[in-house]
Scaffold this active site. Structure first.
Site, PDB file in Angstrom:
ATOM      1  N   SER B 206      -3.727  28.765   5.082  1.00 34.04           N
ATOM      2  CA  SER B 206      -3.629  29.257   6.115  1.00 34.04           C
ATOM      3  C   SER B 206      -2.672  28.556   6.542  1.00 34.04           C
ATOM      4  CB  SER B 206      -5.047  28.566   7.086  1.00 34.04           C
ATOM      5  OG  SER B 206      -5.272  28.510   8.615  1.00 34.04           O
ATOM      6  N   GLY B 256     -13.108  30.748  -1.804  1.00 33.34           N
ATOM      7  CA  GLY B 256     -15.346  30.488  -1.771  1.00 33.34           C
ATOM      8  C   GLY B 256     -15.272  31.558  -3.264  1.00 33.34           C
ATOM      9  N   GLY B 259     -15.423  27.977  -5.858  1.00 36.00           N
ATOM     10  CA  GLY B 259     -16.090  27.181  -5.420  1.00 36.00           C
ATOM     11  C   GLY B 259     -16.337  27.565  -4.240  1.00 36.00           C
ATOM     12  N   VAL B 260     -17.491  25.842  -3.524  1.00 39.70           N
ATOM     13  CA  VAL B 260     -17.403  25.836  -2.388  1.00 39.70           C
ATOM     14  C   VAL B 260     -16.386  24.112  -2.265  1.00 39.70           C
ATOM     15  CG1 VAL B 260     -18.564  24.772  -0.245  1.00 39.70           C
ATOM     16  CG2 VAL B 260     -19.727  26.433  -2.785  1.00 39.70           C
ATOM     17  N   TYR B 440       4.401  39.468  12.223  1.00 37.09           N
ATOM     18  CA  TYR B 440       3.318  39.537  12.278  1.00 37.09           C
ATOM     19  C   TYR B 440       3.573  40.725  13.633  1.00 37.09           C
ATOM     20  CZ  TYR B 440      -1.241  37.888  13.910  1.00 37.09           C
ATOM     21  OH  TYR B 440      -2.669  38.177  15.188  1.00 37.09           O
TER      22      TYR B 440
END
Lengths: 518, 518
Positions: B206, B256, B259-260, B440
């Protein structure tokens, strides 16, 4: 490069008498240890048809099988590498040296390697200090040194985006000279700068002496192209993105085991108009380190910042009173400012104010200039010391600030214990981040009868201490073969499994730099 | 979170009359499009013994099978997601929701998933806008939403290293509140901040509105722990190193699928004492972009910097004369300064001098404060517009500076052509780097009879234009399922093969978020 020493043979010097006196004081009677001359390279073991195929791939002139060529690509420049080379142990010599001229020829070499089951060792500047150029010979039909020396073009300059695309064989000064024609610089100056290559910087995740200002090499890379046995891949579609894992960071640090880097696109900066290096004295290593931390966390890092501990400060300057003229030795910090005159002045003013407030003493630009003048010289000195039976080697690590004191104490203690009485263990911080820093250790000890074993024991003790402290086994020297066991501990079995999965996918026959990294 | 709308149901608003007037002017007569109510979730298809095993793993209270729980974890918050939810299409609902309380319970859930062959969709804030929560159902025995909502601890604060270790279920404001007790902030404020989670920030790489000052989330992460079906791995032994490829950057952006993420260690900063947001007017988008580039390349980036194009400037401010009182509309830039009063003042002074020299007009702090006040509101407005038949969606990309104009023109043209007459296409630059920037885009168009198909065509046209221009398919929204075809083009077959190799190694049964990313 000399096959048994660092750097340009013309730049070699012998120790001045004053230094010999100091050595006798520290380590006792000097024992000259000249390097063996005219040593033989083992006979090549590679099928003729493989060599013929390589000649077809890159042209006959670019396939070298002579002893001198093979000797020059034998191992790197760690002290163990030099000790072996000095005694005439060339058992790791490649069978053949190939010099592709462009990416297509690299692809052709890998195709030949696949067909003939040849191990391939990518070779840039040959400056590895971690056994990164020592390929496992079995079960291959031969070992090829893939020397990128002919790939030296500046492929593109984008002066709006401030990026440049370079071929991997460019050595540091060559890349800088080409960019200087455009008024640009990469700003990457590791101690190996004069000989190390662009491809090597990327493959080993290198960090330079000016990394506080310009960034580590891995932070400078915005794109790269990598030739693998499974095909060629280009990554870096934008400065940053959210498009999955950052594949650039998978190839950076892959040390030639996933593929051969055939071009690198890096962020560039204007050539700095001003360069000023200023020395500072601190009452202790801890006080200087705390000041570095404050600079980093305040967003006020200079272009260069490094701090020697008490022992390194005393050794490096011979006369401790030179540091500010005070009685106490203290610790020397070098701060460097590069950029426009206005930027240099503004940053220097702000840094001076903060360091003064924190208890540092500005000891002027002479000390700084002396450091800048000698910044690439240490490896030459090492050769002169090896000549007189003094074992010299370095190792480095990094950790978070809150772990710095423990790591420093533990590694120093491990080195001192294993090297025994009289060994010198020096340390400096050469790379600083908001969250932590590197620690760079230099040791000097009287050589035992078996200096390789002597160093191996010290290295093992230090490496164990590093991993036990939760730090990294290497901040900027890469993994190679020397760090492999501790690297595996650092990233754990699942980390090794992940790297192995990438390797197996891109290089299913395991031809590339076998035995290095994973 | 409302199952058919963004955010806190209490914060929903209907459009003011003035806005309805503008919509009628732009798109013709308003057609109310209320969302379907009381829609049914498809019957769960998962063996009872698998649900029982999940109850054993996390406790009966933390295994939810009711319709409301399943409905709330159905898909994310893209406009297509909302359109489907509004019409009552819940075909992607998970069969069961499990809420592990700690890392050991995450490991237990993955063990159950392995035994019973269950697909597992890690769920943080549920704010994906790229289909990141839509798992392939076949060939699995059931689909589990692994909701990290109970993992909300601040595990460690190291105020010397300036790092903090957080559990993945903490939403943005929760993490900031815990850190604020220590006087610290992460400084990561994406538009989804109020609902998105720490684990999601890491998994999707992010980037927040203050990324120019604090850094992208991937740059803030110094370590993370990931639970995979093959075991649990912790990476991040130092701020930076040369120890092989950077495995942190392999798990960041893995969405994800590898893995978590069970904990994340991030760089933190002191809570800023001052925050000042200043508006600037530029005669054109190109002039403003050039100014941004100069700021970035001079090392003078503010904490926040964004620039709207002419269309977005006009729409956002309704009355263009508000931008500085001039006749021309121009383009609005927001600059934000956060930190100590001295740092804010110094940076603001330097930025003001440079932007003035470059031809910008300072339009004061009211415009800046207005932006800061409404910075998280756009998703609410989208719901209100969907209510009255106006299709609104966003997409984003990034490229190097020299490619910005082409990318902007091509994507704008692709969107306008595919959406047809009367569609609004707005754009802003929200993230700036030395070598390039993000773009954007926001579109608004009168809904056709099949708004899903209408948007799909526009998205396809825009995505094709992005890839054709050599830019990235996503700067900060991640890949999910929506971007997969273009992501594959962006990284090429060998890039996909590399990611697939990692996936196959860590998640050999392919249980984790199947169908997402690769």
């Amino acid at each position: 490069m000399h096959p048994q020493r660092w750097g340009d043979p013309a730049a070699q010097t012998s120790l001045p008498d004053s230094a010999r006196g100091l050595i006798e004081l520290a380590f006792g009677e000097i024992v000259e240890r000249p390097a063996a001359e005219d040593v033989a390279v083992p006979a090549a073991r590679i099928p003729d048809e493989a060599v013929d195929a390589l000649r077809t791939a890159v042209g006959g002139d670019n396939v070298l099988t002579d002893d001198a060529a093979r000797r020059l690509r034998t191992r790197g420049k760690s002290t163990p590498d030099l000790l072996k080379a000095r005694t005439g142990d060339l058992s790791d010599a490649p069978d053949v040296v190939v010099r592709p001229g462009d990416q297509a020829e690299v692809e052709a070499v890998l195709a030949v390697a696949t067909t003939h089951r040849l191990a391939v060792v990518p070779f840039g500047g040959g400056t590895s200090v971690t056994g990164g150029l020592v390929a496992a010979r079995e079960p291959f039909a031969g070992v090829v040194s893939l020397d990128l020396v002919r790939m030296k073009r500046l492929l593109a300059v984008d002066d709006e985006s401030m990026t440049a695309t370079l071929e991997p064989g460019l050595r540091g000064p060559e890349a800088e000279a080409l960019l200087a024609e455009h008024g640009l610089t990469i700003g990457h100056f590791p101690q190996s700068f004069e000989f190390a290559s662009i491809g090597g910087f990327a493959a080993t995740r290198s960090s330079g002496q000016s990394s506080a200002g310009y960034g580590r090499f891995d932070a400078l890379v915005v794109g790269l192209t990598v030739v693998t046995p499974s095909g060629t891949i280009s990554v870096g579609s934008s400065p940053a993105n959210a498009a999955g894992p950052d594949l650039r960071q998978v190839f950076l640090g892959s040390e030639g085991t996933f593929g051969v880097i055939s071009s690198v696109t890096v962020r560039v900066r204007p050539v700095p108009q001003d360069k000023v290096y200023v020395g500072w004295r601190w009452p202790s290593f801890a006080a200087g380190a705390a000041a570095m931390r404050t600079l980093a966390q305040t967003g006020l890092l200079p272009t260069v910042i490094r701090l020697s501990d008490e022992a390194e400060t005393a050794i490096n300057l011979a006369d401790p009173t030179a540091i500010g003229g005070a009685d106490e030795a203290g610790c020397l910090m070098i701060t460097g400012f590069e950029g426009t005159p206005a930027a240099v002045a503004a940053k220097r003013t702000a840094v001076t104010a903060l360091l003064t407030e924190l208890g540092g003493t500005d000891v002027g630009t002479d000390v700084g200039a002396a450091w800048a003048h000698g910044r690439f010289n240490a490896p030459y000195l090492r050769d002169s010391l090896l000549d007189v039976g003094v074992l010299v080697e370095t190792l480095e690590t990094a950790t978070f600030w809150s772990n710095r004191e423990r790591l420093y104490a533990d590694v120093k203690s491990a080195l001192e214990s294993s090297l025994g009485d009289g060994a010198l263990v020096l340390c400096h911080i050469s790379h600083v981040y908001e969250t932590g820093c590197s620690l760079y250790f230099t040791v000097a000890a009287k050589e035992s009868d078996d200096p390789l074993a002597q160093w191996a024991a010290a290295k093992q003790a230090a490496s164990d201490a590093i991993v036990a402290a939760g730090a990294t086994i290497t901040h900027h020297h890469a993994v190679g073969t020397d760090h492999k066991p501790w690297f595996a501990q650092e990233i754990g079995p699942l980390g090794v499994q992940t790297l192995r999965a990438i390797k197996d996918s891109l290089d299913p026959a395991g031809l590339l730099n076998p035995g290095v990294l994973v």
